[in-house]
Design an enzyme around this catalytic site. Structure first.
Site, mmCIF file in Angstrom:
data_model
loop_
_atom_site.group_PDB
_atom_site.id
_atom_site.type_symbol
_atom_site.label_atom_id
_atom_site.label_comp_id
_atom_site.label_asym_id
_atom_site.label_seq_id
_atom_site.Cartn_x
_atom_site.Cartn_y
_atom_site.Cartn_z
ATOM 1 N N GLU A 89 38.277 47.094 37.894
ATOM 2 C CA GLU A 89 37.473 47.709 36.845
ATOM 3 C C GLU A 89 37.509 49.233 36.928
ATOM 4 O O GLU A 89 37.621 49.924 35.913
ATOM 5 C CB GLU A 89 36.020 47.212 36.946
ATOM 6 C CG GLU A 89 35.853 45.723 36.715
ATOM 7 C CD GLU A 89 36.085 44.882 37.963
ATOM 8 O OE1 GLU A 89 35.961 43.661 37.893
ATOM 9 O OE2 GLU A 89 36.410 45.470 39.028
ATOM 10 N N PRO A 93 48.831 40.866 49.394
ATOM 11 C CA PRO A 93 47.550 40.149 49.313
ATOM 12 C C PRO A 93 46.528 40.922 48.496
ATOM 13 O O PRO A 93 46.466 42.152 48.557
ATOM 14 C CB PRO A 93 47.119 40.022 50.779
ATOM 15 C CG PRO A 93 47.837 41.119 51.491
ATOM 16 C CD PRO A 93 49.124 41.330 50.761
ATOM 17 N N ARG A 94 45.717 40.196 47.732
ATOM 18 C CA ARG A 94 44.672 40.828 46.932
ATOM 19 C C ARG A 94 43.708 41.602 47.821
ATOM 20 O O ARG A 94 43.229 42.672 47.460
ATOM 21 C CB ARG A 94 43.920 39.751 46.147
ATOM 22 C CG ARG A 94 42.778 40.282 45.279
ATOM 23 C CD ARG A 94 43.307 41.031 44.082
ATOM 24 N NE ARG A 94 42.256 41.383 43.134
ATOM 25 C CZ ARG A 94 42.466 42.072 42.017
ATOM 26 N NH1 ARG A 94 43.680 42.482 41.714
ATOM 27 N NH2 ARG A 94 41.478 42.340 41.197
ATOM 28 N N GLY A 122 46.133 50.536 46.683
ATOM 29 C CA GLY A 122 46.521 51.661 45.846
ATOM 30 C C GLY A 122 48.008 51.885 45.701
ATOM 31 O O GLY A 122 48.415 52.971 45.295
ATOM 32 N N GLU A 123 48.819 50.862 46.002
ATOM 33 C CA GLU A 123 50.266 51.058 45.953
ATOM 34 C C GLU A 123 50.979 50.098 44.992
ATOM 35 O O GLU A 123 52.197 49.929 45.083
ATOM 36 C CB GLU A 123 50.875 50.931 47.350
ATOM 37 C CG GLU A 123 50.400 52.004 48.315
ATOM 38 C CD GLU A 123 51.246 52.068 49.582
ATOM 39 O OE1 GLU A 123 51.872 53.109 49.817
ATOM 40 O OE2 GLU A 123 51.266 51.064 50.319
ATOM 41 N N ASN A 167 45.708 40.659 35.750
ATOM 42 C CA ASN A 167 46.341 41.172 34.536
ATOM 43 C C ASN A 167 47.846 41.354 34.704
ATOM 44 O O ASN A 167 48.312 41.796 35.751
ATOM 45 C CB ASN A 167 45.645 42.467 34.084
ATOM 46 C CG ASN A 167 46.249 43.707 34.700
ATOM 47 O OD1 ASN A 167 47.330 44.142 34.304
ATOM 48 N ND2 ASN A 167 45.554 44.312 35.654
ATOM 49 N N PRO A 168 48.627 40.996 33.677
ATOM 50 C CA PRO A 168 50.081 41.156 33.725
ATOM 51 C C PRO A 168 50.549 42.505 33.194
ATOM 52 O O PRO A 168 51.746 42.772 33.159
ATOM 53 C CB PRO A 168 50.568 40.038 32.793
ATOM 54 C CG PRO A 168 49.498 39.963 31.744
ATOM 55 C CD PRO A 168 48.193 40.271 32.456
ATOM 56 N N GLU A 205 50.311 45.671 34.272
ATOM 57 C CA GLU A 205 50.912 46.645 35.175
ATOM 58 C C GLU A 205 52.401 46.365 35.430
ATOM 59 O O GLU A 205 53.228 47.268 35.279
ATOM 60 C CB GLU A 205 50.124 46.695 36.480
ATOM 61 C CG GLU A 205 48.718 47.261 36.305
ATOM 62 C CD GLU A 205 47.917 47.260 37.592
ATOM 63 O OE1 GLU A 205 48.331 46.567 38.551
ATOM 64 O OE2 GLU A 205 46.892 47.946 37.646
#
Length: 422
Positions: free
Chosen positions: A65, A267-268, A309-310, A334-335, A337
């Site tokens: 978000e 990994p998330r 962040g990568e 989300n697809p 990116e």
């Protein structure tokens, strides 16, 4: 904010909740989910001064978000040279990323816990000229106390899961009482719009998602070039934002490819990295772990990208990306990116959070669906064909380009409400 027994009960109980919050925050500190040096922010006690001039408060939950705001925040600051922006969130990882990513005149604080005293203390210090909530991070005391001060309030990029929408169906009075507090609501998808519109709210608009227009940045060009060189001649695919029980399926798919390709496993939650690395090594995989500074070698089969962040780096390196959270009942991620960065998308079928988007992409042949190791391996093989990969990426990017421009619209609606408070 009245008319709902459930909401009235929550607001009454929240006055007695501080001891419970204190216990919960102590547990979160022990598990690394809170920053002890900044704990007072959670009680509404700021450790920095309010900037002079107009201040916009934007509140979001976590990484996804807050990162969605990185396109509209610079647009707002450019449009109003006297504006500062306060972004609040609830997670340590989102705070770390925002410290790197926010431009001048924008800054982060942790959000106050949802008790009357903490929220009032927060508002007394910051005195925002307008407030913006993002997606579905809605807390009743925050809404009530902000509304009581006649601060304009917007909900942007709003999206609700099927479970949440079903819950709102039988808590209609509560939902109406909450959402009627907003001066305007901007919604991502048709299902969410239909529910809110059905509540009889007067200012609800279907805009799409801010994430459709924001590609994740490349933070270190030299690092990217070095990894490109190390991967020269190898086929690379990514498994992005994986959750527990998905890694095993994706590793099985990688083994089924039976070649020397490299899997970027992302990994998330990066804190799972050490356990994942140990598990994979026990299963015989040749692993290099990013967080430990381990270098890629010719024999590396899996590069464990357990950092934050990568994503802009990984999607640029991988021509094919499996977007996870879609093999378990997580709802998908989300697809946008990978598509914006030219990576072909595969996802599982459990994509309820982005059902409309994935449905549209499938219709225009802009993504593939695969759930089993065999199906995933077959999809990766199919997309290794350069023409097939280029055709899918082109179709997906054309779909995104065909959506109306969202960032300027959201910027203008926020500025309109800011101007109304002058």
């Amino acid at each position: 904010m009245s008319g709902s027994f459930v909401l009235s009960a929550y607001l009454a109980a929240s006055r007695l909740a501080p001891p419970l919050y204190r216990a919960a925050l102590k547990r979160r500190i022990r598990s690394g989910k809170e920053d002890p040096a900044r704990l007072q922010e959670r009680y509404g006690r700021a450790q920095v001064a309010r900037p002079e001039g107009r201040l916009l408060w934007m509140h979001a939950a976590s990484i996804g978000e807050t990162q969605s705001l990185l396109g509209v925040i610079p647009a707002l600051l450019k449009a109003d040279s006297g504006l500062s922006i306060l972004v609040t969130s609830t997670t340590v990882t989102s705070a770390r990323l925002l410290a790197q990513d926010l431009p001048d005149r924008a800054f982060h604080q942790f959000s106050p816990i949802d008790t009357p005293k903490s929220v009032r203390r927060f508002l007394d210090h910051w005195r925002p000229d307008a407030a913006v909530w993002v997606e579905s991070e809605i807390w009743p005391n925050m809404l009530r106390e902000t509304k009581a001060r006649a601060i304009p309030m917007l909900l942007i990029n709003a999206r609700f899961s099927a479970k949440t929408l079903e819950r709102y169906g039988w808590l209609r009075k509560t939902a109406v009482a909450l959402f009627s507090q907003f001066d305007e609501v901007l919604v991502q998808d048709q299902a969410s719009f239909d529910v809110l519109d059905g509540f009889g709210l007067s200012r609800v608009s279907l805009t799409g998602s801010l994430k459709e227009e924001l590609a994740p940045p490349l933070k270190d060009a030299a690092d990217f070039a070095g990894l490109q060189q190390a991967l020269a001649g190898r086929s690379v695919w990514a498994a992005a934002s994986t959750h527990p029980d998905e890694d095993e399926v994706l590793l099985a798919a990688h083994r089924a490819l039976e070649d020397d390709s490299l899997l970027l496993l992302i990994p998330r939650h990066p804190e799972r990295g050490d356990a994942l690395a140990a598990q994979m090594r026990a299963e015989g995989w040749q692993v290099a772990q990013r967080s430990q500074g381990e270098a890629l070698a010719a024999q590396t089969q899996v590069y464990l990208a357990d950092t934050i962040g990568e994503m802009g780096l990984w999607y640029r390196l991988a021509g094919i990306s499996f977007v996870a959270g879609s093999l378990q009942p997580v709802g998908g991620h989300n697809p946008f990116e990978p598509i914006l960065l030219g990576s072909a998308v595969i996802a599982g079928s459990q994509t309820a959070h982005f059902e409309e988007v994935y449905g549209d992409l499938r219709q225009v042949q802009g993504c593939l669906t695969a759930d089993t190791p065999e199906e995933i391996a077959a999809a990766v093989r199919a997309l290794r064909d350069e023409a097939a990969q280029a055709a899918q990426v082109s179709a997906a990017q054309a779909y995104l380009a065909g959506q109306s421009s969202i960032t300027p619209l959201v910027r203008d609606r926020i500025l309109a409400h800011l101007n109304d408070c002058d």
